[in-house]
Design a protein around this motif. Sequence first.
Motif: not given
Length: 435
Positions: A142-167
């Motif tokens: 959805i953005g520049p290819p060179e920042t794809g890893s950064s962008r996916l890590n950012l939204v995956q951080a919200f995935n980790s917020l879910g994994t933090t609250l689930a336990p």
Amino acid sequence: MAGPAGQTAGIEATGGAPTRYGPALTLLASLFFMWGFITVINNTLLPHLRSVFELDYTQTTLIESVWFIAYFFASIPSARLIRRVGYQRAIVVGLLVMAGGALLMVPAAKVPSYGLVLTALFIIASGITLLQVAANPYVTVIGPPETGSSRLNLVQAFNSLGTTLAPLFAGYLILGRSKGGTAAVGTTLTAAERYADAQSVILPYVIVAVVLVLLAIVIARFPLPTIGQSTQRASQADRAGLSLWKHRNLVFGIPAIFIYLIAEIGVANLFINFVSQPDIANITREQASRYLALLWGGMMVGRFAGSYLMRRMPAEKVLAGFSIAAFVVMIVATFAQGPAAMWALILVGLCHSIMFPTIFSLGIRGLGPLTEEGAGLLIMAIAGGALVVVQGKLADMYGLQWSFLLTAACELYVLFYAVWGSRVTHPLPDERPVA
């Protein structure tokens, strides 16, 4: 930046995405949150079911294997569905499939039935697979290819917020309301107590189903941008001369995802059983679930930090550093005793944090019109989590702590991928999405 604001918006600090795509990324972050939340409920569910059905480690980890087998069978059909109905409708279908699986946990608990539980979890995981095949490549391109890893890590951080609250959520509503969850390790339950414990999964899964349906309604009504033509599945004629297998970063990325999932899922699923042992932390399973939240919280922190680091240095170098750290802490967790072993296992969450999103984004880099197919294969490789049953077998044969040597070996392959396997060969042109 030249041009009308509506066509060439400025770049946001959050992952390098154009401002006009900010609302879409925010909404997609909620998807990452939900599938992370639901997946990690399993980490609490497994020790609970081990008590309810009186399972050994092999049988317990087989439950999680069924979950990840769904990724193998559902990935290619998911890619075909996306091609037929589009990303947005496919996401809505995925959410509704997950809701249906969550509701199936109600009769599974009423019976109670081990087989019906496996069926419900397979259905939920199939819905998550569809979301993963759609959302991960969408965020990456959805953005520049060179920042794809950064962008996916950012939204995956919200995935980790879910994994933090689930336990915390499942620890309170499942383990905290069951005899097996609050009793000392080794306590033998009567048949009546085990039946009563089985009912404790009903409320949390009904809540999850309701939230998923509401999110599906919101997604269905939201105007998501469409992905550019060069990152969509190529037609048969356009694919002449194009081969996925010419791309080293994809060829070695598929086993990297597969092997990494063995490590992540093995640690998470055996964590509660491990730290509750008398020679480690000597606590109840309910108390152990709170420490599990720290493991997943470390993944959230690591992904925010990784997103920042990858805007300043190559993603593969960051991945190499994290994989070395993961190997070190797993060796400590294997050979140490008491709180030192427990905290080492908690720290591996921080070390694992960037691995999946970074391997994924490196794996599809330079695929151009083959991006969708490559993404489907990478998501299929999540089936590696099914091999957690191998670690369960090792735990039964040699002891739970010694089984973590398998995890340490997995970290070494990730290091190999970061250093050599992720190098792009035969890159194809990428194109940014259109509104």
